[in-house]
Design an enzyme around this catalytic site. Structure first.
Site, PDB file in Angstrom:
ATOM      1  N   TYR A  53      61.498  56.045 -21.835  1.00  0.00           N
ATOM      2  CA  TYR A  53      62.184  57.195 -21.234  1.00  0.00           C
ATOM      3  C   TYR A  53      61.277  58.409 -21.292  1.00  0.00           C
ATOM      4  CZ  TYR A  53      66.848  56.591 -19.454  1.00  0.00           C
ATOM      5  OH  TYR A  53      67.901  56.290 -18.645  1.00  0.00           O
ATOM      6  N   GLU A  55      61.898  61.685 -19.428  1.00  0.00           N
ATOM      7  CA  GLU A  55      62.411  62.826 -18.639  1.00  0.00           C
ATOM      8  C   GLU A  55      61.567  64.067 -18.899  1.00  0.00           C
ATOM      9  OE1 GLU A  55      66.452  62.797 -19.903  1.00  0.00           O
ATOM     10  OE2 GLU A  55      67.112  61.680 -18.148  1.00  0.00           O
ATOM     11  N   ASP A 199      56.313  64.247   6.722  1.00  0.00           N
ATOM     12  CA  ASP A 199      56.620  62.990   6.033  1.00  0.00           C
ATOM     13  C   ASP A 199      55.638  61.939   6.549  1.00  0.00           C
ATOM     14  OD1 ASP A 199      57.602  60.518   5.315  1.00  0.00           O
ATOM     15  OD2 ASP A 199      59.695  60.982   5.748  1.00  0.00           O
ATOM     16  N   THR A 225      55.729  57.567   0.994  1.00  0.00           N
ATOM     17  CA  THR A 225      55.981  56.427   0.120  1.00  0.00           C
ATOM     18  C   THR A 225      54.633  55.823  -0.230  1.00  0.00           C
ATOM     19  OG1 THR A 225      56.345  55.128   2.108  1.00  0.00           O
ATOM     20  CG2 THR A 225      58.292  55.805   0.893  1.00  0.00           C
ATOM     21  N   LYS A 228      53.607  51.515   1.635  1.00  0.00           N
ATOM     22  CA  LYS A 228      53.404  51.065   3.020  1.00  0.00           C
ATOM     23  C   LYS A 228      51.899  50.915   3.272  1.00  0.00           C
ATOM     24  CE  LYS A 228      57.786  52.912   4.778  1.00  0.00           C
ATOM     25  NZ  LYS A 228      58.364  53.926   3.879  1.00  0.00           N
ATOM     26  N   ARG A 234      56.337  50.195  -4.835  1.00  0.00           N
ATOM     27  CA  ARG A 234      57.433  50.899  -4.167  1.00  0.00           C
ATOM     28  C   ARG A 234      57.640  52.233  -4.861  1.00  0.00           C
ATOM     29  NH1 ARG A 234      59.238  47.537  -0.707  1.00  0.00           N
ATOM     30  NH2 ARG A 234      60.633  49.088   0.147  1.00  0.00           N
TER      31      ARG A 234
END
Ligand code: DSN
Length: 415
Positions: A53, A55, A199, A225, A228, A234
């Protein structure tokens, strides 16, 4: 427990993973938004980092034990800033959609006016579709591609901008085959005092490899992203000017997300390094050459290419001149049986619904990763034609399926 383990105790899931691996490597993967990541990227994705974790951001975390994670995330940030020449980077978005929503939250207020490309003309859901949070929380107006040339019509973008005075103009697409110059968007955004967001989810690998103009010097913010054309895991990423850095980081966490996926962040760092290598530039240019060759081969076999062709990694193919009865839905289904995987896609002003469509979208990133070149694109076009013409004959489909498997065996995605 033994780690790394050779054999997973969950044989049911392991068998399905193997089944999917077989599907991927024995068929032609022509979905424009997919690729084959490197083993190094997959190793990071499947690492112990998934246990942590984290954060917060490097040096400012809410949990202990993050000294190693801090180093990893800092490397990812530095690499991607260098790769695209950006002042600031946030590598935590879980996806392109999360990245886009974080940008809107950072730079807009609910109800603000935004311009984006219409979904049915090649834009993305997160560019203001009424069924998406972007279209629910912000007042999007859509520009479309021109009727005659099916390309972005900057006169229309400007006229909509002057009429609606948007707070932001969104450039970028999800099924648009042409290169997109950033300068005209910047000029219009400056004229109306709007932010410019670009984008480049689909284009990131082409931009990194020098096969498409880089919008970073022009846009306030660039999202993409990583899975691609960039060929990473991903995930999503946001680049911005230093001016927007704090707002972007705050919008990603705590604005939109909780704990980041640091195994994905590590895999992004690996992919960014891979994209810095000279061989990646060769790869990016070959993707474009392959798309041009495949588009040309399909055109001479009776299909219509939306906008007349492509200068990116993808093409949108209008099936109607080839066969007026054939829908994108049927083409997708029958080609899948032959081991050729692509997706149905509307063409501009499509009379059919998005679930049926008159077209398909085809991309070359995956087959280019496999090492295929222009000669193989003509072969793929032949397989597509044979399958679609013989779609009512299982023997024809089986024959193409065998040929596709043989072609993929000659260009293995993974050895
Ligand atoms: N980006 C979409 C695609 O192009 O496949 C999915 O959101």
């Amino acid at each position: 427990m033994p780690f790394p383990s050779e054999v997973t105790p969950d044989t049911q899931v392991e068998a399905l993973i193997e089944k999917e691996r077989t599907r991927q490597v024995t068929g032609l993967q022509l979905i424009a938004s997919e690729n084959f990541t490197s083993p190094a990227v997959m190793r990071a994705t499947g690492s112990v980092l998934t246990n942590k974790y984290s954060e917060g951001y490097p040096g400012k975390r809410y949990y202990g034990g993050n000294s190693v994670v801090d180093e990893i995330e800092a490397i990812a940030i530095e690499r991607v800033k260098k790769l695209f020449g950006a002042e600031h980077a946030n590598v935590q978005p879980h996806s392109g959609a999360s990245a886009n929503m974080a940008v809107y939250q950072a730079m807009l207020k609910p109800g603000d006016v935004v311009l984006g490309l219409s979904l049915d003309h090649g834009g993305h859901l997160t560019h203001g579709s009424p069924v998406n949070a972007s279209g629910i929380f912000y007042k999007f107006h859509s520009y479309k591609v021109g009727v005659a040339d099916e390309r972005i019509d900057f006169d229309e973008v400007r006229s909509l901008a002057l009429e609606h005075r948007p707070r932001m103009i969104v450039a970028g697409t999800t099924s648009y085959p042409r290169r997109i110059e950033p300068e005209p968007f910047k000029k219009i955004a400056d004229e109306v005092g709007a932010y410019m967001m670009f984008d480049i989810a689909h284009l990131a690998g082409l931009v990194a490899g020098g096969a498409h103009p880089n919008p970073v010097p022009f846009a306030d913010v660039v999202t993409f992203t990583t899975h691609k054309t960039l060929r990473g895991p991903r995930g999503g990423c946001i680049l911005s000017t230093a001016q927007h850095a704090q707002a972007i980081d705050k919008a990603v966490f705590p604005g939109q997300q909780g704990g980041p996926l640091e195994h994905a962040v590590a895999a992004k760092a690996v992919a960014f390094l891979e994209a810095m290598q000279p061989s990646f530039a060769d790869y990016a240019h070959q993707i474009v050459k392959n798309a041009a060759a495949l588009a040309e081969a399909l055109a001479v076999r009776g299909f219509r290419l939306v906008s007349g062709g492509t200068d990116t990694h993808m093409m949108v193919v209008d099936l109607r001149p080839f066969d007026a009865e054939l829908t994108g839905k049927e083409a997708q289904a029958v080609l899948d049986l032959a081991g050729i995987t692509l997706n149905k896609n509307t063409v501009p002003n499509d009379p059919r619904s998005p679930f049926v469509t008159s077209g398909v979208r085809i991309g070359t990133p995956s087959v280019t990763t496999q090492g295929m070149k222009e000669a193989e694109m003509a072969t793929i076009a032949d397989y597509i034609v044979t399958t679609l013409k013989g779609r009512s004959d299982p023997a024809v489909i089986a024959d193409v399926r065998a040929k596709v498997a043989a072609l993929c065996a000659a260009f293995p995605a993974y050895r």
